[in-house]
Design a protein around this motif. Structure first.
Motif, PDB file in Angstrom:
ATOM      1  N   ALA A  63       0.839  -1.204   0.000  1.00 15.48           N
ATOM      2  CA  ALA A  63       0.000   0.000   0.000  1.00 15.48           C
ATOM      3  C   ALA A  63       0.873   1.253   0.000  1.00 15.48           C
ATOM      4  CB  ALA A  63      -0.923  -0.016   1.220  1.00 15.48           C
ATOM      5  N   LEU A  64       1.903   1.273   0.848  1.00 16.41           N
ATOM      6  CA  LEU A  64       2.775   2.452   0.912  1.00 16.41           C
ATOM      7  C   LEU A  64       3.552   2.640  -0.389  1.00 16.41           C
ATOM      8  CD1 LEU A  64       4.223   2.502   4.543  1.00 16.41           C
ATOM      9  CD2 LEU A  64       2.992   4.369   3.408  1.00 16.41           C
ATOM     10  N   SER A  65       3.969   1.545  -0.997  1.00 16.32           N
ATOM     11  CA  SER A  65       4.708   1.659  -2.267  1.00 16.32           C
ATOM     12  C   SER A  65       3.818   2.216  -3.373  1.00 16.32           C
ATOM     13  CB  SER A  65       5.235   0.293  -2.716  1.00 16.32           C
ATOM     14  OG  SER A  65       6.273  -0.112  -1.877  1.00 16.32           O
ATOM     15  N   ALA A  66       2.536   1.814  -3.348  1.00 15.75           N
ATOM     16  CA  ALA A  66       1.609   2.329  -4.362  1.00 15.75           C
ATOM     17  C   ALA A  66       1.402   3.830  -4.176  1.00 15.75           C
ATOM     18  CB  ALA A  66       0.270   1.592  -4.256  1.00 15.75           C
ATOM     19  N   HIS A  67       1.368   4.260  -2.918  1.00 18.28           N
ATOM     20  CA  HIS A  67       1.108   5.673  -2.638  1.00 18.28           C
ATOM     21  C   HIS A  67       2.368   6.522  -2.792  1.00 18.28           C
ATOM     22  CE1 HIS A  67      -1.373   8.864  -0.963  1.00 18.28           C
ATOM     23  NE2 HIS A  67      -0.359   9.214  -0.190  1.00 18.28           N
ATOM     24  N   LEU A  68       3.510   5.951  -2.427  1.00 21.29           N
ATOM     25  CA  LEU A  68       4.780   6.695  -2.457  1.00 21.29           C
ATOM     26  C   LEU A  68       5.809   5.914  -3.275  1.00 21.29           C
ATOM     27  CD1 LEU A  68       4.921   7.627   1.356  1.00 21.29           C
ATOM     28  CD2 LEU A  68       4.298   9.161  -0.528  1.00 21.29           C
ATOM     29  N   PRO A  69       5.608   5.845  -4.600  1.00 24.73           N
ATOM     30  CA  PRO A  69       6.507   5.007  -5.413  1.00 24.73           C
ATOM     31  C   PRO A  69       7.972   5.426  -5.333  1.00 24.73           C
ATOM     32  CG  PRO A  69       5.021   6.333  -6.796  1.00 24.73           C
ATOM     33  CD  PRO A  69       4.544   6.479  -5.387  1.00 24.73           C
ATOM     34  N   ASP A  70       8.234   6.707  -5.076  1.00 26.41           N
ATOM     35  CA  ASP A  70       9.634   7.138  -4.985  1.00 26.41           C
ATOM     36  C   ASP A  70      10.331   6.588  -3.742  1.00 26.41           C
ATOM     37  OD1 ASP A  70       9.377   8.457  -7.334  1.00 26.41           O
ATOM     38  OD2 ASP A  70       9.133  10.454  -6.458  1.00 26.41           O
ATOM     39  N   LEU A  71       9.549   6.078  -2.794  1.00 27.77           N
ATOM     40  CA  LEU A  71      10.138   5.459  -1.594  1.00 27.77           C
ATOM     41  C   LEU A  71      10.118   3.935  -1.683  1.00 27.77           C
ATOM     42  CD1 LEU A  71       8.858   7.452   1.553  1.00 27.77           C
ATOM     43  CD2 LEU A  71      11.106   7.530   0.474  1.00 27.77           C
ATOM     44  N   ALA A 153       0.437   5.677   7.242  1.00 26.26           N
ATOM     45  CA  ALA A 153       0.490   4.290   6.767  1.00 26.26           C
ATOM     46  C   ALA A 153      -0.873   3.605   6.938  1.00 26.26           C
ATOM     47  CB  ALA A 153       1.575   3.518   7.519  1.00 26.26           C
ATOM     48  N   GLU A 154      -1.590   3.910   8.013  1.00 25.94           N
ATOM     49  CA  GLU A 154      -2.935   3.348   8.209  1.00 25.94           C
ATOM     50  C   GLU A 154      -3.891   3.860   7.122  1.00 25.94           C
ATOM     51  OE1 GLU A 154      -4.657   4.169  12.027  1.00 25.94           O
ATOM     52  OE2 GLU A 154      -2.871   3.597  13.154  1.00 25.94           O
ATOM     53  N   GLU A 155      -3.881   5.177   6.915  1.00 28.47           N
ATOM     54  CA  GLU A 155      -4.823   5.781   5.967  1.00 28.47           C
ATOM     55  C   GLU A 155      -4.526   5.320   4.537  1.00 28.47           C
ATOM     56  OE1 GLU A 155      -7.407   7.473   6.906  1.00 28.47           O
ATOM     57  OE2 GLU A 155      -6.916   7.866   8.997  1.00 28.47           O
ATOM     58  N   VAL A 156      -3.245   5.158   4.226  1.00 29.68           N
ATOM     59  CA  VAL A 156      -2.861   4.684   2.894  1.00 29.68           C
ATOM     60  C   VAL A 156      -3.299   3.218   2.710  1.00 29.68           C
ATOM     61  CG1 VAL A 156      -0.841   4.042   1.518  1.00 29.68           C
ATOM     62  CG2 VAL A 156      -0.993   6.327   2.515  1.00 29.68           C
ATOM     63  N   LEU A 157      -3.182   2.437   3.763  1.00 29.52           N
ATOM     64  CA  LEU A 157      -3.652   1.044   3.673  1.00 29.52           C
ATOM     65  C   LEU A 157      -5.145   1.023   3.337  1.00 29.52           C
ATOM     66  CD1 LEU A 157      -3.012  -2.044   4.171  1.00 29.52           C
ATOM     67  CD2 LEU A 157      -4.077  -1.689   6.405  1.00 29.52           C
ATOM     68  N   LEU A 158      -5.912   1.855   4.035  1.00 35.79           N
ATOM     69  CA  LEU A 158      -7.352   1.900   3.778  1.00 35.79           C
ATOM     70  C   LEU A 158      -7.625   2.260   2.323  1.00 35.79           C
ATOM     71  CD1 LEU A 158     -10.268   1.897   4.881  1.00 35.79           C
ATOM     72  CD2 LEU A 158      -9.991   4.343   5.297  1.00 35.79           C
ATOM     73  N   ARG A 159      -6.898   3.215   1.821  1.00 36.07           N
ATOM     74  CA  ARG A 159      -7.105   3.671   0.453  1.00 36.07           C
ATOM     75  C   ARG A 159      -6.751   2.573  -0.568  1.00 36.07           C
ATOM     76  NH1 ARG A 159      -4.871   9.152  -2.400  1.00 36.07           N
ATOM     77  NH2 ARG A 159      -6.497  10.047  -1.151  1.00 36.07           N
ATOM     78  N   GLU A 160      -5.689   1.840  -0.314  1.00 32.28           N
ATOM     79  CA  GLU A 160      -5.197   0.871  -1.290  1.00 32.28           C
ATOM     80  C   GLU A 160      -5.786  -0.533  -1.113  1.00 32.28           C
ATOM     81  OE1 GLU A 160      -3.316   1.752  -3.793  1.00 32.28           O
ATOM     82  OE2 GLU A 160      -3.018   3.819  -3.094  1.00 32.28           O
ATOM     83  N   LEU A 161      -6.387  -0.794   0.032  1.00 34.17           N
ATOM     84  CA  LEU A 161      -6.823  -2.160   0.324  1.00 34.17           C
ATOM     85  C   LEU A 161      -7.825  -2.733  -0.689  1.00 34.17           C
ATOM     86  CD1 LEU A 161      -5.925  -4.184   2.391  1.00 34.17           C
ATOM     87  CD2 LEU A 161      -7.765  -3.443   3.911  1.00 34.17           C
ATOM     88  N   ASP A 225       5.612  14.968  -2.032  1.00 32.18           N
ATOM     89  CA  ASP A 225       6.924  15.404  -1.530  1.00 32.18           C
ATOM     90  C   ASP A 225       6.922  15.590  -0.013  1.00 32.18           C
ATOM     91  OD1 ASP A 225       7.822  15.350  -4.062  1.00 32.18           O
ATOM     92  OD2 ASP A 225       8.081  17.517  -4.303  1.00 32.18           O
ATOM     93  N   ALA A 226       5.833  16.149   0.507  1.00 27.55           N
ATOM     94  CA  ALA A 226       5.773  16.407   1.948  1.00 27.55           C
ATOM     95  C   ALA A 226       5.759  15.085   2.722  1.00 27.55           C
ATOM     96  CB  ALA A 226       4.544  17.241   2.285  1.00 27.55           C
ATOM     97  N   ALA A 227       5.034  14.100   2.204  1.00 28.46           N
ATOM     98  CA  ALA A 227       4.975  12.791   2.875  1.00 28.46           C
ATOM     99  C   ALA A 227       6.365  12.152   2.871  1.00 28.46           C
ATOM    100  CB  ALA A 227       3.958  11.892   2.191  1.00 28.46           C
ATOM    101  N   MET A 228       7.072  12.275   1.763  1.00 25.35           N
ATOM    102  CA  MET A 228       8.419  11.685   1.701  1.00 25.35           C
ATOM    103  C   MET A 228       9.370  12.400   2.665  1.00 25.35           C
ATOM    104  SD  MET A 228       9.119  10.405  -2.123  1.00 25.35           S
ATOM    105  CE  MET A 228       8.959  11.978  -2.923  1.00 25.35           C
ATOM    106  N   ALA A 229       9.261  13.726   2.716  1.00 22.50           N
ATOM    107  CA  ALA A 229      10.100  14.489   3.649  1.00 22.50           C
ATOM    108  C   ALA A 229       9.782  14.099   5.089  1.00 22.50           C
ATOM    109  CB  ALA A 229       9.879  15.987   3.434  1.00 22.50           C
ATOM    110  N   LEU A 230       8.522  13.832   5.343  1.00 22.39           N
ATOM    111  CA  LEU A 230       8.116  13.423   6.692  1.00 22.39           C
ATOM    112  C   LEU A 230       8.784  12.099   7.072  1.00 22.39           C
ATOM    113  CD1 LEU A 230       6.131  13.769   9.154  1.00 22.39           C
ATOM    114  CD2 LEU A 230       4.555  12.330   7.864  1.00 22.39           C
TER     115      LEU A 230
END
Ligand code: ZN
Length: 246
Positions: A63-71, A153-161, A225-230
């Motif tokens: 889920a996180l990889s789908a949301h933040l592919p650069d990470l 990470a929780e909210e992204v899981l919900l979105r991608e699940l 970008d802000a999520a990655m910086a976080l």
């Protein structure tokens, strides 16, 4: 983790906690006043069984990889290299936590599973902490920003699940909705009350309402970008509020 996971930067009072984050009492009240309205959560039928821990860990990573592919590389590293215990001794470690063991150069996550809808959320939460710990190493991160990573990470899981494991999506959505109600209901009330007293003794729960609000904003923000910086520990809370207009 929810609970006593503060380390060296434990601020003793409300004023110390605000200072640690560069917040004023009014700024903090404003941030949590942006919370979305609380809605009733419909009861949904639970699936016949829940995935085992390793599968949940992989789902959090996907889920996180789908949301933040650069990470994606760092997420894969976190997925592979974090030492995770899905069945810790319930008497000694009843609550989840994630720590970096500096002397072993290792990130360890303790994820006590309960075979319920809370499990995917718990695992995603600890994965969020683990990813940030891998990226920041020994640099300290203020607790609101730590919990923002975990809630994102929780909210992204919900979105991608729905696209990853649709059978679990409704039950997880209902459970996460209840978590938001706790953060924006009871915990926010406690925080707003405590904001009136700069000498109030610090409670870790204060971190959850602002962190949940920032995580919701980040999850919905088109620019990642802000999520990655976080996750890299390279953004202040003030800058995050500015970007998210919170
Ligand atoms: Zn946490």
């Amino acid at each position: 983790m929810r609970g006593a996971d503060l380390t060296r930067d434990t601020p003793p009072t409300m004023q110390d906690w605000l200072d640690l984050h560069g917040l004023t009492a009014q700024g903090c009240a404003d941030l949590v006043s942006h919370a979305p309205p609380i809605v009733e959560v419909a009861t949904v039928a639970a699936p016949a069984s829940w995935p085992e821990g390793a599968r949940l860990w992989a789902l959090a990573a996907a889920a996180l990889s789908a949301h933040l592919p650069d990470l994606a590389e760092d997420i894969a590293h976190t997925a592979a290299r974090t030492v995770v215990n899905f069945a810790p001794d319930p008497a000694r470690h009843p609550r989840p936590f994630t720590v970096r063991l500096a002397e072993k150069r290792m990130v360890y996550a303790s994820c006590p599973l309960s075979q319920g809808a809370g499990d995917p959320i718990l695992v995603a939460h600890e994965f969020g902490h683990a990813l940030q710990l891998h990226l920041v190493a020994d640099r300290g991160v203020p607790p609101i920003l730590r919990e923002t990573c975990a809630f994102l990470a929780e909210e992204v899981l919900l979105r991608e699940l729905p696209g990853l494991a649709g059978d679990y999506a409704d039950a997880v959505a209902a459970r996460l909705a209840r978590a938001r109600i706790r953060d924006f209901g009871r915990l926010r009330e406690t925080l707003v009350e405590a904001l009136r007293d700069p000498a109030a003794r610090y409670k870790y729960d204060w971190n959850y309402p602002p962190a949940r609000r920032l995580a919701l904003g980040l999850c919905r923000h088109p620019d990642t970008d802000a999520a990655m910086a976080l996750f890299h520990g390279r953004i202040t809370l003030g800058k995050l509020r500015e970007i998210l207009r919170l």
